[in-house]
Design a protein around this motif. Structure first.
Motif, PDB file in Angstrom:
ATOM      1  N   PRO A   1       0.760  -1.280   0.003  1.00 44.28           N
ATOM      2  CA  PRO A   1       0.159   0.104   0.039  1.00 44.28           C
ATOM      3  C   PRO A   1       0.637   1.413   0.034  1.00 44.28           C
ATOM      4  CG  PRO A   1      -0.906  -1.448   1.648  1.00 44.28           C
ATOM      5  CD  PRO A   1       0.550  -2.130   1.312  1.00 44.28           C
ATOM      6  N   GLY A   2       2.123   1.028   0.522  1.00 49.14           N
ATOM      7  CA  GLY A   2       2.977   2.351   0.732  1.00 49.14           C
ATOM      8  C   GLY A   2       3.337   2.916  -0.746  1.00 49.14           C
ATOM      9  N   ILE A   3       3.302   2.218  -1.802  1.00 48.66           N
ATOM     10  CA  ILE A   3       3.530   2.623  -2.953  1.00 48.66           C
ATOM     11  C   ILE A   3       2.775   3.810  -3.478  1.00 48.66           C
ATOM     12  CG2 ILE A   3       2.114   1.075  -4.613  1.00 48.66           C
ATOM     13  CD1 ILE A   3       5.905   1.999  -4.978  1.00 48.66           C
ATOM     14  N   GLU A   4       1.775   3.932  -3.132  1.00 46.12           N
ATOM     15  CA  GLU A   4       0.764   5.205  -3.395  1.00 46.12           C
ATOM     16  C   GLU A   4       1.585   6.361  -3.205  1.00 46.12           C
ATOM     17  OE1 GLU A   4      -1.742   4.776  -5.378  1.00 46.12           O
ATOM     18  OE2 GLU A   4      -1.630   2.913  -5.483  1.00 46.12           O
ATOM     19  N   ARG A   5       2.206   6.208  -1.739  1.00 45.57           N
ATOM     20  CA  ARG A   5       3.001   7.501  -1.665  1.00 45.57           C
ATOM     21  C   ARG A   5       4.090   8.020  -2.650  1.00 45.57           C
ATOM     22  NH1 ARG A   5       4.695   8.321   4.574  1.00 45.57           N
ATOM     23  NH2 ARG A   5       4.889  10.135   3.653  1.00 45.57           N
ATOM     24  N   VAL A   6       4.871   6.759  -3.297  1.00 43.31           N
ATOM     25  CA  VAL A   6       5.703   7.320  -4.144  1.00 43.31           C
ATOM     26  C   VAL A   6       5.240   7.530  -5.366  1.00 43.31           C
ATOM     27  CG1 VAL A   6       7.676   5.877  -5.590  1.00 43.31           C
ATOM     28  CG2 VAL A   6       7.154   5.090  -3.128  1.00 43.31           C
ATOM     29  N   LYS A   7       3.937   7.151  -5.731  1.00 39.48           N
ATOM     30  CA  LYS A   7       3.391   7.653  -6.946  1.00 39.48           C
ATOM     31  C   LYS A   7       3.005   9.174  -6.867  1.00 39.48           C
ATOM     32  CE  LYS A   7       1.554   3.116  -8.095  1.00 39.48           C
ATOM     33  NZ  LYS A   7       0.333   1.981  -8.529  1.00 39.48           N
ATOM     34  N   ARG A   8       2.639   9.601  -5.780  1.00 38.97           N
ATOM     35  CA  ARG A   8       2.359  11.138  -5.694  1.00 38.97           C
ATOM     36  C   ARG A   8       3.471  11.939  -5.970  1.00 38.97           C
ATOM     37  NH1 ARG A   8      -0.891   9.508  -1.156  1.00 38.97           N
ATOM     38  NH2 ARG A   8       0.616  10.838   0.391  1.00 38.97           N
ATOM     39  N   ILE A   9       4.575  11.522  -5.895  1.00 41.33           N
ATOM     40  CA  ILE A   9       5.805  12.514  -6.106  1.00 41.33           C
ATOM     41  C   ILE A   9       6.153  12.357  -7.543  1.00 41.33           C
ATOM     42  CG2 ILE A   9       8.208  12.878  -5.954  1.00 41.33           C
ATOM     43  CD1 ILE A   9       8.207  11.471  -3.165  1.00 41.33           C
ATOM     44  N   ARG A  10       5.814  13.359  -8.396  1.00 42.31           N
ATOM     45  CA  ARG A  10       5.904  13.598  -9.799  1.00 42.31           C
ATOM     46  C   ARG A  10       7.273  13.907 -10.480  1.00 42.31           C
ATOM     47  NH1 ARG A  10       0.556  12.585 -11.302  1.00 42.31           N
ATOM     48  NH2 ARG A  10      -0.926  13.021  -9.655  1.00 42.31           N
ATOM     49  N   ASN A  11       8.008  14.314  -9.905  1.00 39.76           N
ATOM     50  CA  ASN A  11       9.379  14.539 -10.108  1.00 39.76           C
ATOM     51  C   ASN A  11      10.382  13.282 -10.195  1.00 39.76           C
ATOM     52  OD1 ASN A  11      11.854  15.488 -10.596  1.00 39.76           O
ATOM     53  ND2 ASN A  11      11.662  17.528  -9.366  1.00 39.76           N
ATOM     54  N   PRO A  12      10.336  12.771 -11.230  1.00 41.18           N
ATOM     55  CA  PRO A  12      11.257  11.414 -11.516  1.00 41.18           C
ATOM     56  C   PRO A  12      12.819  11.685 -10.782  1.00 41.18           C
ATOM     57  CG  PRO A  12       9.911  11.854 -13.469  1.00 41.18           C
ATOM     58  CD  PRO A  12       9.842  12.946 -12.572  1.00 41.18           C
ATOM     59  N   ALA A  13      13.327  12.812 -11.433  1.00 41.29           N
ATOM     60  CA  ALA A  13      14.580  13.136 -11.173  1.00 41.29           C
ATOM     61  C   ALA A  13      14.758  13.112  -9.669  1.00 41.29           C
ATOM     62  CB  ALA A  13      15.077  14.181 -11.668  1.00 41.29           C
ATOM     63  N   LEU A  14      13.915  13.916  -8.928  1.00 38.92           N
ATOM     64  CA  LEU A  14      13.877  14.124  -7.576  1.00 38.92           C
ATOM     65  C   LEU A  14      13.733  12.397  -6.679  1.00 38.92           C
ATOM     66  CD1 LEU A  14      13.992  15.599  -4.689  1.00 38.92           C
ATOM     67  CD2 LEU A  14      11.505  15.807  -4.959  1.00 38.92           C
ATOM     68  N   VAL A  15      13.072  11.778  -7.251  1.00 39.44           N
ATOM     69  CA  VAL A  15      12.784  10.420  -6.840  1.00 39.44           C
ATOM     70  C   VAL A  15      14.095   9.632  -6.815  1.00 39.44           C
ATOM     71  CG1 VAL A  15      11.604   8.236  -7.043  1.00 39.44           C
ATOM     72  CG2 VAL A  15      10.265  10.153  -7.192  1.00 39.44           C
ATOM     73  N   ARG A  16      14.808   9.613  -7.896  1.00 47.48           N
ATOM     74  CA  ARG A  16      15.808   9.065  -8.388  1.00 47.48           C
ATOM     75  C   ARG A  16      16.946   9.487  -7.340  1.00 47.48           C
ATOM     76  NH1 ARG A  16      18.633   6.467 -13.068  1.00 47.48           N
ATOM     77  NH2 ARG A  16      16.636   6.724 -14.294  1.00 47.48           N
ATOM     78  N   GLU A  17      17.153  10.482  -7.271  1.00 41.26           N
ATOM     79  CA  GLU A  17      18.296  11.402  -6.296  1.00 41.26           C
ATOM     80  C   GLU A  17      17.825  10.903  -4.888  1.00 41.26           C
ATOM     81  OE1 GLU A  17      19.762  15.664  -4.872  1.00 41.26           O
ATOM     82  OE2 GLU A  17      18.263  15.678  -6.431  1.00 41.26           O
ATOM     83  N   ARG A  18      16.664  10.918  -4.497  1.00 37.53           N
ATOM     84  CA  ARG A  18      16.563  10.526  -2.995  1.00 37.53           C
ATOM     85  C   ARG A  18      16.818   9.347  -2.811  1.00 37.53           C
ATOM     86  NH1 ARG A  18      17.266  15.289  -2.807  1.00 37.53           N
ATOM     87  NH2 ARG A  18      15.731  16.917  -2.003  1.00 37.53           N
TER      88      ARG A  18
END
Length: 237
Positions: A23-40
């Motif tokens: 269920p926690g994957i929904e929180r990841v999906k809410r971040i719409r900046n792929p570069a930020l997700v990759r960096e963090r």
């Protein structure tokens, strides 16, 4: 008593889309900046890897990972699911060395000028970028859940297959020459050998190690065409 690492879960094959039925994957999906997700995510994975090697997987906490990475705990679950998810991502990264220009795609041996060039890349990556992940894999293998260990073995088999296809591409060997599979397995073993022998090889430069091993392997492959033939061919003789 230590519990097994991981459990039953579904995974995809690319790191950016590597998700689990959680269920926690929904929180990841809410971040719409792929570069930020990759960096963090990279920050978290790098910090966790350091800690897993220093303290061990089971003794490392999420609090430790957040402190080392500089990412607060509230944001931790925006980028990864849990500690098991981090380990799986690290193992995936080990088996899929990326081309800098390829958006995460692993090297295809046939895309390079020679098989020796591919081996140099593979060995140097293992020594400079993948050393700690390979060490971690062997340290945690006994604690992995069966499906996670199966995933590691599956990735390992895929790497063997990719190397074997590279041999087929660059060398004029018969399709049924079973020595190709044997040599491919030896190459993958050498790829793990470097990090596991790191304590005794630190005096060597990474480029020197990679080039020397690559030349040894290509010389060995070169003897296949002049050798006694495959096991199947010898049985038919």
């Amino acid at each position: 008593m230590k519990r097994a690492i991981g459990g039953n879960s579904a995974v995809t094959t690319k790191d950016d889309s590597y998700t689990r039925e959680d269920p926690g994957i929904e929180r990841v999906k809410r971040i719409r900046n792929p570069a930020l997700v990759r960096e963090r995510r990279t920050q978290l994975l790098d910090a966790a890897l350091e800690l897993f090697v220093e303290k061990g997987y089971h003794r490392t906490t999420i609090r430790d990972i957040c402190a080392r990475s500089g990412i607060n705990r509230a944001s931790f679950y925006d980028f990864v699911q849990n500690k098991d998810d981090i380990l799986r991502r690290l193992l995936y990264r080990m088996h899929h060395p990326e081309r800098p220009e390829s958006n995460g795609e692993p090297y295809d041996p046939a895309s390079l000028a020679s098989f020796e060039a591919y081996l140099i890349y593979l060995f140097e990556f293992a020594w400079t970028e993948n050393r700690e992940v390979i060490q971690l894999t062997y340290r945690t293998a006994g604690d992995m859940a069966r499906d996670d260990l199966g995933e590691v073995l599956s990735h390992d088999a895929a790497l063997v297959d990719r190397v074997a296809k590279g041999i087929d591409h660059f060398y004029d060997l018969k399709a049924d020459d079973d020595r190709v599979a044997l040599i491919a397995n030896v190459i993958v073993f050498l790829n793990a050998f470097l990090p596991l022998r790191g304590w005794n090889l630190r005096q060597f430069d990474a480029a020197y190690l990679a080039k020397t091993l690559a030349r040894l392997v290509t010389d060995m492959i070169g003897t296949l065409k002049t050798g006694a033939g495959s096991e199947a061919q010898r049985r038919q003789a």
